[in-house]
Design a protein around this motif. Structure first.
Motif, mmCIF file in Angstrom:
data_model
loop_
_atom_site.group_PDB
_atom_site.id
_atom_site.type_symbol
_atom_site.label_atom_id
_atom_site.label_comp_id
_atom_site.label_asym_id
_atom_site.label_seq_id
_atom_site.Cartn_x
_atom_site.Cartn_y
_atom_site.Cartn_z
ATOM 1 N N ASP A 68 -7.448 0.228 19.842
ATOM 2 C CA ASP A 68 -6.284 0.264 19.915
ATOM 3 C C ASP A 68 -5.177 0.287 19.057
ATOM 4 N N MET A 69 -5.803 -0.100 18.067
ATOM 5 C CA MET A 69 -4.974 -0.929 16.368
ATOM 6 C C MET A 69 -5.174 1.173 15.372
ATOM 7 N N VAL A 70 -6.300 1.227 14.930
ATOM 8 C CA VAL A 70 -6.680 2.498 14.979
ATOM 9 C C VAL A 70 -6.022 3.927 16.036
ATOM 10 N N ARG A 71 -5.820 3.385 16.614
ATOM 11 C CA ARG A 71 -5.386 4.623 17.520
ATOM 12 C C ARG A 71 -3.852 4.818 17.912
ATOM 13 N N HIS A 72 -2.901 4.103 17.440
ATOM 14 C CA HIS A 72 -1.565 3.574 17.466
ATOM 15 C C HIS A 72 -1.144 3.672 16.176
ATOM 16 N N ALA A 73 -1.875 3.753 15.005
ATOM 17 C CA ALA A 73 -1.611 3.724 14.025
ATOM 18 C C ALA A 73 -1.432 5.020 13.234
ATOM 19 N N GLY A 74 -2.284 5.723 14.017
ATOM 20 C CA GLY A 74 -2.238 7.382 14.450
ATOM 21 C C GLY A 74 -3.054 7.992 13.803
ATOM 22 N N ASN A 75 -3.400 9.789 13.590
ATOM 23 C CA ASN A 75 -4.482 10.226 12.863
ATOM 24 C C ASN A 75 -5.092 10.079 11.285
ATOM 25 N N ASN A 76 -6.281 10.877 10.870
ATOM 26 C CA ASN A 76 -6.416 11.377 9.660
ATOM 27 C C ASN A 76 -5.458 10.165 9.010
ATOM 28 N N LEU A 77 -6.386 8.574 9.109
ATOM 29 C CA LEU A 77 -6.031 7.503 7.995
ATOM 30 C C LEU A 77 -6.340 7.234 7.184
ATOM 31 N N THR A 78 -5.958 7.147 6.227
ATOM 32 C CA THR A 78 -6.966 6.646 4.711
ATOM 33 C C THR A 78 -5.848 5.450 4.644
ATOM 34 N N LEU A 79 -7.330 4.344 4.168
ATOM 35 C CA LEU A 79 -7.134 3.141 4.495
ATOM 36 C C LEU A 79 -6.934 2.477 3.234
ATOM 37 N N VAL A 80 -5.710 1.500 2.800
ATOM 38 C CA VAL A 80 -5.473 0.695 2.279
ATOM 39 C C VAL A 80 -5.418 -0.855 2.100
ATOM 40 N N GLU A 81 -5.863 -1.651 1.734
ATOM 41 C CA GLU A 81 -6.264 -3.792 2.189
ATOM 42 C C GLU A 81 -5.588 -4.108 0.596
ATOM 43 N N ALA A 137 -6.006 -5.215 -9.219
ATOM 44 C CA ALA A 137 -5.269 -5.899 -9.685
ATOM 45 C C ALA A 137 -4.304 -6.944 -9.120
ATOM 46 N N ASP A 138 -3.056 -7.440 -9.440
ATOM 47 C CA ASP A 138 -2.714 -8.751 -8.952
ATOM 48 C C ASP A 138 -1.135 -7.190 -8.088
ATOM 49 N N TYR A 139 -1.597 -7.392 -7.019
ATOM 50 C CA TYR A 139 -0.171 -6.243 -6.373
ATOM 51 C C TYR A 139 1.071 -6.985 -6.595
ATOM 52 N N THR A 140 1.563 -8.074 -6.747
ATOM 53 C CA THR A 140 2.578 -8.234 -6.938
ATOM 54 C C THR A 140 3.219 -7.366 -7.915
ATOM 55 N N HIS A 141 2.442 -7.386 -8.871
ATOM 56 C CA HIS A 141 3.429 -6.462 -10.147
ATOM 57 C C HIS A 141 2.279 -5.720 -10.571
ATOM 58 N N HIS A 142 1.351 -4.704 -9.770
ATOM 59 C CA HIS A 142 1.052 -3.314 -9.462
ATOM 60 C C HIS A 142 0.649 -3.171 -8.109
ATOM 61 N N LEU A 143 1.421 -2.736 -7.821
ATOM 62 C CA LEU A 143 1.029 -2.548 -6.536
ATOM 63 C C LEU A 143 0.944 -0.374 -6.760
ATOM 64 N N PRO A 144 -0.175 -0.082 -6.370
ATOM 65 C CA PRO A 144 -0.819 1.172 -6.533
ATOM 66 C C PRO A 144 0.597 2.504 -5.519
ATOM 67 N N ASP A 145 0.448 3.524 -6.258
ATOM 68 C CA ASP A 145 1.328 4.121 -6.055
ATOM 69 C C ASP A 145 0.445 4.896 -3.911
ATOM 70 N N LEU A 146 0.746 4.880 -3.145
ATOM 71 C CA LEU A 146 0.597 4.827 -1.902
ATOM 72 C C LEU A 146 0.688 6.373 -2.025
ATOM 73 N N LYS A 147 2.123 6.963 -2.408
ATOM 74 C CA LYS A 147 2.412 8.360 -1.991
ATOM 75 C C LYS A 147 1.704 9.215 -2.618
ATOM 76 N N ARG A 148 0.516 8.543 -3.195
ATOM 77 C CA ARG A 148 -0.198 10.095 -3.851
ATOM 78 C C ARG A 148 -1.527 10.182 -4.065
ATOM 79 N N LEU A 149 -1.993 8.769 -2.221
ATOM 80 C CA LEU A 149 -3.176 8.773 -1.615
ATOM 81 C C LEU A 149 -3.034 10.251 -0.461
ATOM 82 N N PRO A 150 -3.879 10.715 0.119
ATOM 83 C CA PRO A 150 -3.782 12.320 0.693
ATOM 84 C C PRO A 150 -3.889 11.045 2.063
ATOM 85 N N GLY A 151 -3.413 11.948 2.947
ATOM 86 C CA GLY A 151 -3.575 11.531 4.378
ATOM 87 C C GLY A 151 -2.327 10.614 4.803
#
Ligand code: SAH
Ligand code: AVI
Length: 319
Positions: A68-81, A137-151
């Motif tokens: 249900d969660m994945v379906r609501h999130a959308g199609n063709n997903l890239t996961l970041v955790e 990485a320490d995500y409070t200092h170096h949050l990855p640039d998620l816009k550059r990831l596909p999908g």
């Protein structure tokens, strides 16, 4: 030698944090320092204690609703955790995701390289159609640039790790996450909920003493990495529910008068009996505080799922 011609000493980021935290009037150490190899191992052990309900409760919610969660999130997903750790619960979401798309990319982010190595080995063994790219990485200092990831991105922030931030910092951090996303991307975030005090207290005071070892590991780590002389038996694990602030507090309390020398900082720290180092807050939420936090960060709460007892909540928010 005068202060002016004293040689400059470059401290490692950990040394800086320890100097700052132990040098403060109210002594504290940031919870991210728990997670070296031993700390990550102890955290996983905590999740298996009878008293620590958050992990098994969140796992049960994911087992029931992952599709249900994945379906609501959308199609063709890239996961970041964020703060993926060993990513054991994440496998449930990955399984659901790979039931809907042929391949997927997964970017687990964590300060603990040992935890990510464990996650990588286990995921590669289980999911040949998943490409895993760990980011230490320490995500409070170096949050990855998620816009550059596909999908379309689905960012996971499980385990109620958001509760380890101060409320102001939590809003600021989630705002940064939202800014790194594109409109339509989603955040799936776990919140531990306020419940009966006895259950909360027991979860941070397990009978086997695993949480006490986890708490004291921050001192052991200072001994290992910075040449500290902390006597682990000279400090007691103290964890209690602070109802007014809606949080569990963890501290380490000096059992006697002592001075602890830290070689890499070139100084000692004096402790009176009963003096505490504040090592962690774990905020607990309710419906209102969840909505408020997500709204302040610029997310729209779309859906949420909970367990039958109402102990934990998984929320899907849209950027
Ligand atoms: N998500 C997992 C692990 C939670 S433990 C679960 O739900 O069980 C918290 C995790 O966050 C640890 O693996 C720790 O190493 C990581 N972590 C804590 N502070 C962090 C920071 N500032 N940057 C990156 N990772 C962090
Ligand atoms: C990672 N974090 C959400 C855990 C918590 O419950 O606050 C860390 C922890 N501290 C003690 N036990 C577990």
């Amino acid at each position: 030698m005068t202060a002016a011609n004293k040689p400059a000493v470059l401290l490692s980021p950990i040394a800086e944090e320890v100097l700052h935290g132990l040098g403060a009037r109210r002594r504290q150490l940031p919870p991210k320092l728990f997670y070296d190899k031993e700390g990550s191992r102890l955290f996983d052990q905590i999740t298996e204690t009878a008293e620590y309900y958050p992990t098994r409760t969140e796992r049960a919610i994911l087992r029931e609703y992952a599709r249900d969660m994945v379906r609501h999130a959308g199609n063709n997903l890239t996961l970041v955790e964020l703060g993926a750790g060993s990513a054991s619960k994440t496998q449930i979401l990955i399984q659901a995701l790979l039931g809907r798309q042929l391949r997927a990319d997964f970017y687990p982010v964590d300060v603990s390289s040992s935890a990510l190595q464990g996650a990588l080995a286990s995921l590669n063994g289980h999911f040949p159609r998943l490409r895993v790219s760990p980011i230490v990485a320490d995500y409070t200092h170096h949050l990855p640039d998620l816009k550059r990831l596909p999908g379309r991105k689905l960012v996971l922030f499980l385990g109620s790790t958001i509760g380890n931030f101060e409320p102001e910092e939590a809003a600021g951090f989630l705002r940064d996450v939202r800014r790194s996303l594109e409109s339509g991307d989603a955040l799936l975030i776990g919140f531990d909920l306020v419940k009966e005090q006895g259950i909360l207290h027991a979860a941070y005071n397990d009978a086997e003493g695993v949480t006490a070892r986890f708490n004291k590991n921050v001192l052991a780590r200072i001994n290992r990495e910075l040449g500290g002389s902390f006597d682990l038996d000279g400090f007691a694990h103290v964890a209690f529910w602070n109802r007014r602030k809606s949080r569990i507090e963890m501290h380490l309390e000096s059992l006697y008068e002592q001075t602890v020398w830290i070689q890499d900082l070139g100084r000692g720290f004096h402790f009176e009996p009963g003096e505490r180092i504040h090592t962690e807050n774990s905020y607990k939420f309710n419906d209102r505080s969840i909505r408020r936090l997500l709204r302040r960060a610029g997310f729209t709460l779309e859906r949420s799922w909970t367990d039958p007892q109402g102990w934990f909540c998984e929320a899907l928010a849209r950027a």
